[in-house]
Design a protein around this motif. Structure first.
Motif, short mmCIF file in Angstrom:
data_model
loop_
_atom_site.label_atom_id
_atom_site.label_comp_id
_atom_site.label_asym_id
_atom_site.label_seq_id
_atom_site.Cartn_x
_atom_site.Cartn_y
_atom_site.Cartn_z
N HIS A 257 -10.03 -5.07 -9.10
CA HIS A 257 -10.90 -5.42 -8.09
C HIS A 257 -11.10 -4.53 -6.98
O HIS A 257 -10.23 -3.79 -6.74
CB HIS A 257 -10.73 -6.89 -7.42
CG HIS A 257 -9.36 -6.83 -6.83
ND1 HIS A 257 -8.29 -7.21 -7.17
CD2 HIS A 257 -9.34 -6.57 -5.34
CE1 HIS A 257 -7.29 -7.01 -6.33
NE2 HIS A 257 -7.89 -6.90 -5.26
N CYS A 260 -15.41 -5.74 -0.84
CA CYS A 260 -16.72 -5.28 -0.32
C CYS A 260 -16.79 -5.32 0.92
O CYS A 260 -15.69 -5.83 1.85
CB CYS A 260 -17.81 -6.60 -0.95
SG CYS A 260 -17.94 -6.79 -2.63
N ILE A 266 -15.49 -7.57 -5.71
CA ILE A 266 -16.02 -7.18 -6.93
C ILE A 266 -15.12 -6.94 -7.81
O ILE A 266 -14.38 -6.13 -7.66
CB ILE A 266 -17.20 -6.17 -6.69
CG1 ILE A 266 -17.96 -5.89 -7.91
CG2 ILE A 266 -16.43 -4.94 -5.97
CD1 ILE A 266 -19.25 -4.73 -7.75
N ILE A 298 -19.00 -4.19 -14.60
CA ILE A 298 -18.82 -5.32 -13.39
C ILE A 298 -18.59 -6.53 -14.05
O ILE A 298 -19.64 -7.07 -14.65
CB ILE A 298 -20.31 -5.29 -12.66
CG1 ILE A 298 -20.12 -3.83 -11.70
CG2 ILE A 298 -20.14 -6.65 -11.31
CD1 ILE A 298 -21.43 -3.81 -10.80
N GLU A 300 -17.50 -9.39 -12.31
CA GLU A 300 -17.95 -10.42 -11.31
C GLU A 300 -18.02 -10.06 -9.81
O GLU A 300 -17.62 -8.90 -9.47
CB GLU A 300 -16.40 -11.40 -11.03
CG GLU A 300 -16.65 -12.43 -10.09
CD GLU A 300 -15.38 -13.13 -10.22
OE1 GLU A 300 -15.09 -14.20 -9.24
OE2 GLU A 300 -14.26 -12.76 -10.61
N LEU A 301 -19.31 -10.71 -9.12
CA LEU A 301 -19.76 -10.08 -8.05
C LEU A 301 -19.77 -11.17 -7.10
O LEU A 301 -20.58 -12.36 -7.19
CB LEU A 301 -21.20 -9.47 -8.21
CG LEU A 301 -21.95 -8.77 -7.08
CD1 LEU A 301 -21.02 -7.27 -6.69
CD2 LEU A 301 -23.28 -8.33 -7.57
N GLU A 302 -18.92 -11.04 -5.92
CA GLU A 302 -18.81 -12.19 -5.10
C GLU A 302 -19.67 -11.93 -3.84
O GLU A 302 -20.35 -12.83 -3.18
CB GLU A 302 -17.35 -12.57 -4.70
CG GLU A 302 -16.47 -12.82 -5.64
CD GLU A 302 -15.02 -13.28 -4.98
OE1 GLU A 302 -14.77 -12.86 -3.93
OE2 GLU A 302 -14.07 -13.88 -5.67
N CYS A 303 -19.74 -10.64 -3.74
CA CYS A 303 -20.53 -10.30 -2.16
C CYS A 303 -22.09 -10.08 -2.35
O CYS A 303 -22.53 -10.04 -3.70
CB CYS A 303 -19.90 -8.96 -1.57
SG CYS A 303 -19.65 -7.60 -3.00
N ILE A 307 -26.49 -3.97 -6.29
CA ILE A 307 -26.18 -2.98 -7.34
C ILE A 307 -27.35 -2.51 -8.03
O ILE A 307 -26.96 -1.76 -9.11
CB ILE A 307 -25.15 -3.65 -8.23
CG1 ILE A 307 -25.62 -4.86 -8.92
CG2 ILE A 307 -23.68 -4.10 -7.64
CD1 ILE A 307 -24.62 -5.81 -9.97
N THR A 385 -23.84 -3.57 -15.86
CA THR A 385 -23.57 -4.83 -14.55
C THR A 385 -23.62 -6.07 -15.08
O THR A 385 -23.64 -7.03 -14.25
CB THR A 385 -24.67 -4.36 -13.60
OG1 THR A 385 -25.84 -4.67 -14.25
CG2 THR A 385 -24.83 -2.96 -13.01
N ASN A 390 -27.99 -8.36 -9.49
CA ASN A 390 -27.25 -8.84 -8.31
C ASN A 390 -26.55 -10.34 -8.50
O ASN A 390 -26.83 -10.94 -9.25
CB ASN A 390 -28.06 -9.02 -7.21
CG ASN A 390 -28.73 -7.48 -6.81
OD1 ASN A 390 -27.92 -6.40 -6.63
ND2 ASN A 390 -30.00 -7.28 -6.49
N SER A 391 -25.86 -10.54 -7.44
CA SER A 391 -25.21 -12.03 -7.75
C SER A 391 -26.11 -13.33 -7.60
O SER A 391 -27.34 -13.07 -6.71
CB SER A 391 -24.16 -12.10 -6.59
OG SER A 391 -24.50 -12.10 -5.47
#
Length: 399
Positions: A257, A260, A266, A298, A300-303, A307, A385, A390-391
């Protein structure tokens, strides 16, 4: 005369073909060993073997009994201990199908070369089983833990280590033939995975069913054991073990990870990795160059990073490169400072590039290694991605 001679030759050929297998053994006369545990107390070896019970392994019988039996004995030498097992085992111990060998920390600190010697000297034993070091537990206790997914505990140890090596990478599976090569190679000390008993505190669970589902005792791999020659001298942490595996080019896939700007994370799935080492001279002294390439997705995208922006992806790749460099650098620096033994094979690299120089350095390599300069070059690429860009959280805010 010719007819008589031909008849004699034919009879000889038929007799040769009908001799059968002179060294055959009936399956019901053998105790097939799946795992071996070796502990030591004073000058006595404590040998424990896990023997498969064929009737219980066969699922068609419908039986749910324990599929293995454990036999153990004590003797001053391992050869005697294996023979002494016949005092309690009704069958002769057969070691051709070993999956895991578990050694206690006491055995490892005393020296593993003499332990490995008896097993590889036996022509029946194949050198493709994994070697583990029991950490904070006896080797016997490790071998006696039953697991819910695999019927045979030694098989569970084998497959869990194999899977962890392929998809996680803080530990590395080491077969006995690889261990022998490392022990006998100049400029290289071995590293072996550690295995511990993880006890589950189920006091907060209210349902009896929950306690049955969440098994109270599990086994978990914990760190990598560092050796000087054949003696255990310490342990690497999980991060240090992962850095070691990157340097040794044994990482197939793993996950990591990055942080961010807003403090969230991420996650990256590393799908491909390749590391090369070479040596060059600088002011007459050898230095090691480590070139690592990795490709990832990618996961997992928490923030709220965008991208879709190429600049953001470049920044993430640069951050990934720095993270991997720090991981490898920390592993090398810890081993150089704390243990002062070359577990990475840097001596081999110098030997291949400058054999004459290595011949001079080899006798004092343990003194030279802590001061060896190592430089790093890392190249990281994010290939995918995922199914969305995007998240979901960011896309909700853009509505």
């Amino acid at each position: 005369m010719k007819r008589i001679t031909g008849g004699i030759l034919a009879a000889v050929v038929i007799l040769v073909l009908l001799t059968g297998c002179w060294s055959r053994r009936e399956l019901n006369e053998l105790g097939i060993v799946s795992g071996i545990a070796i502990d030591k107390s004073g000058d006595q070896y404590h040998l424990t073997v896990q023997v498969v019970i064929p009737d219980q392994v066969n699922s068609r019988t419908g039986k749910q009994d324990i599929p293995v039996a454990v036999y153990k004995t004590v003797a001053p030498t391992l050869f005697e201990a294996f023979r002494k097992l016949t005092e309690t085992s009704p069958r002769k111990i057969y070691t051709a199908h070993i999956r895991t060998l578990v050694l206690s920390e006491e055995v490892a600190r005393d020296g593993i070369a003499k332990v490995i010697d008896i097993l590889v000297r036996n022509p029946e034993t194949r050198p493709d089983y994994y070697v583990l070091i029991a950490r904070d537990a006896s080797a016997e206790d490790i071998l006696k833990v039953l697991t819910p997914l695999e019927k045979i505990p030694a098989e569970a140890l084998f497959y869990s280590l194999d899977t962890s090596t392929k998809v996680w990478a803080p530990v590395a599976a080491v077969t006995v033939d690889t261990l022998m090569d490392q022990l006998m190679t100049t400029g290289m000390s071995p590293v072996l995975p550690g295995i511990s008993i993880l006890e589950n505190d189920s006091s907060d669970t209210k349902s009896e069913d929950m306690r049955l589902i969440d098994h109270p005792v599990k086994l978990g791999y914990s760190g990598m054991a560092v050796f000087r020659n054949d003696k255990l001298i310490g342990w690497m942490t999980k991060d240090e073990g992962k850095g070691y595996n990157y340097i040794r080019n044994t990482v197939s896939s793993t996950a990591g990870h990055l942080k961010c700007p807003d403090g969230k994370y991420i996650s990256l799935e590393i799908i491909r990795s390749n590391t090369e080492m070479k040596s060059r001279l600088e002011a007459g002294r050898p230095i090691i160059e480590i070139s690592a390439k990795m490709e990832g997705n990618i996961g997992e995208l928490e923030c709220g990073l965008n991208i879709n922006d190429p600049m953001v992806l470049e920044q993430l790749q640069a951050a990934g490169e720095q993270e991997l460099e720090d991981l490898m650098r920390k592993s090398v620096e810890v081993v150089q400072r704390r243990y002062k033994v070359d577990v990475f094979g840097f001596g081999q690299v110098i030997n291949n590039a400058y054999p004459r120089l290595w011949k001079k350095m080899e006798p004092r390599w343990n003194d030279e290694f802590p001061h060896l300069k190592v430089v790093y070059k890392v190249d990281a690429h994010i290939r995918n991605t995922g199914m969305i860009s995007n998240s979901i959280e960011r896309r909700m805010k853009e509505k």
